[in-house]
Scaffold this motif. Sequence first.
Motif, PDB file in Angstrom:
ATOM      1  N   ALA A  66      39.355  44.043  46.559  1.00 55.98           N
ATOM      2  CA  ALA A  66      39.891  43.551  47.829  1.00 55.98           C
ATOM      3  C   ALA A  66      41.162  42.736  47.598  1.00 55.98           C
ATOM      4  O   ALA A  66      42.132  42.837  48.372  1.00 55.98           O
ATOM      5  CB  ALA A  66      38.836  42.713  48.545  1.00 55.98           C
ATOM      6  N   GLN A  67      41.178  41.950  46.538  1.00 51.75           N
ATOM      7  CA  GLN A  67      42.380  41.177  46.238  1.00 51.75           C
ATOM      8  C   GLN A  67      43.553  42.079  45.891  1.00 51.75           C
ATOM      9  O   GLN A  67      44.683  41.854  46.341  1.00 51.75           O
ATOM     10  CB  GLN A  67      42.112  40.216  45.080  1.00 51.75           C
ATOM     11  CG  GLN A  67      43.326  39.362  44.705  1.00 51.75           C
ATOM     12  CD  GLN A  67      43.054  38.411  43.558  1.00 51.75           C
ATOM     13  OE1 GLN A  67      41.958  38.392  43.006  1.00 51.75           O
ATOM     14  NE2 GLN A  67      44.037  37.619  43.178  1.00 51.75           N
ATOM     15  N   GLU A  68      43.317  43.107  45.091  1.00 47.56           N
ATOM     16  CA  GLU A  68      44.390  44.045  44.732  1.00 47.56           C
ATOM     17  C   GLU A  68      44.927  44.758  45.962  1.00 47.56           C
ATOM     18  O   GLU A  68      46.136  45.000  46.069  1.00 47.56           O
ATOM     19  CB  GLU A  68      43.858  45.054  43.716  1.00 47.56           C
ATOM     20  CG  GLU A  68      43.629  44.457  42.333  1.00 47.56           C
ATOM     21  CD  GLU A  68      42.827  45.360  41.423  1.00 47.56           C
ATOM     22  OE1 GLU A  68      42.915  45.174  40.199  1.00 47.56           O
ATOM     23  OE2 GLU A  68      42.114  46.261  41.920  1.00 47.56           O
ATOM     24  N   ARG A  69      44.052  45.080  46.904  1.00 44.64           N
ATOM     25  CA  ARG A  69      44.512  45.754  48.123  1.00 44.64           C
ATOM     26  C   ARG A  69      45.351  44.830  48.997  1.00 44.64           C
ATOM     27  O   ARG A  69      46.360  45.239  49.575  1.00 44.64           O
ATOM     28  CB  ARG A  69      43.320  46.315  48.885  1.00 44.64           C
ATOM     29  CG  ARG A  69      42.836  47.623  48.308  1.00 44.64           C
ATOM     30  CD  ARG A  69      41.358  47.794  48.201  1.00 44.64           C
ATOM     31  NE  ARG A  69      40.551  47.393  49.315  1.00 44.64           N
ATOM     32  CZ  ARG A  69      39.244  47.104  49.200  1.00 44.64           C
ATOM     33  NH1 ARG A  69      38.659  47.168  47.998  1.00 44.64           N
ATOM     34  NH2 ARG A  69      38.535  46.761  50.235  1.00 44.64           N
ATOM     35  N   ARG A  70      44.953  43.560  49.079  1.00 47.95           N
ATOM     36  CA  ARG A  70      45.762  42.596  49.834  1.00 47.95           C
ATOM     37  C   ARG A  70      47.128  42.422  49.187  1.00 47.95           C
ATOM     38  O   ARG A  70      48.160  42.355  49.875  1.00 47.95           O
ATOM     39  CB  ARG A  70      45.043  41.244  49.910  1.00 47.95           C
ATOM     40  CG  ARG A  70      43.830  41.233  50.840  1.00 47.95           C
ATOM     41  CD  ARG A  70      43.352  39.810  51.092  1.00 47.95           C
ATOM     42  NE  ARG A  70      42.901  39.151  49.877  1.00 47.95           N
ATOM     43  CZ  ARG A  70      41.648  39.181  49.435  1.00 47.95           C
ATOM     44  NH1 ARG A  70      40.716  39.842  50.120  1.00 47.95           N
ATOM     45  NH2 ARG A  70      41.310  38.547  48.317  1.00 47.95           N
TER      46      ARG A  70
END
Length: 316
Positions: A66-70
């Motif tokens: 989720a962090q990489e996508r943000r």
Amino acid sequence: MLKRSASTRSVPTIRPLRRRATGLAMAGTVFALAASVPATAAADRAPAAPAPTAAAGPVSVLKYTAQERRQALAYWTPARMKAVGKSVDLGPTGPLAKPWRGTTLKTVGRLFFVNASGADTWCTATAVKSANRSAVLTAAHCVRRGSSPANTNISMVFVPGYHKGKAPYGAFAVRQAVTPRAWQEDSANDMSALTVDAGENGKKLTSVVGGQAVAFNRPVGGTISSFGYSATRPQLGEQLLRCVGTAKKEHGTQFIPCDMSGGSSGGPWLADFNAATGKGVVVSVNSSLDSLTPTKMYGEVWGATAKKVYDRAQKV
């Protein structure tokens, strides 16, 4: 792979298009277009590559946190999207490829990412009908380097309907990328299916732009419309191009007459295409261009493995 370079700016690479049935090798241009951003600078800004996840059977899966996508959504600003192709010029467009001036193809867009060398780049991809309303089809080499499991692309964002700097339907972060294991291990079967997050308004991809139908195990032949964001001038990836021709078999793959270049990788091959509605059936994607006859665009013939790749992406 062979690479031509100018200063620190990346340019398209060349790979052999392997003919497994005959053992022949034919040089072909890979369309994953490298970027106008120096590789070292891009690497400093982009998040680390995700680790490949183990998967039994014929498919391989990459997952992004989720962090990489943000971070991917924050990284690909409108200015960066527009800038990535400005310093890349792969020659004049055409004569076979022509700007698409028909109805807006909301399902087709640019797939932006940072490649395994750390450079900003793009491919072409297509939203398709799927159980999760979140599946996108493109080429495997737009996700990872063939025969090199550790070299995967990061910060992947799909922008459907991209046109001259505008993203009318928003950007969708890629949370999972599925490729044939044969691509990861042996550079064979160049296709991929992605699963994307919902957009900013919480709506899933095909609820926003619709989805093209997909077909597997379809006999080669018939009229094909191929689309892509080629880095040829004057468009330089900012406008969708189209080729039209009859698909023919060759050495276990298929080809159509087309002279699109870097950046068009992963663009859809639409059979039964209706220019008025913009709908058709995706039967393959742009994979490689024969460098000896640069008017022949190759695409894989989709069979059981391609179907398993698609199924893995559409059911998450």
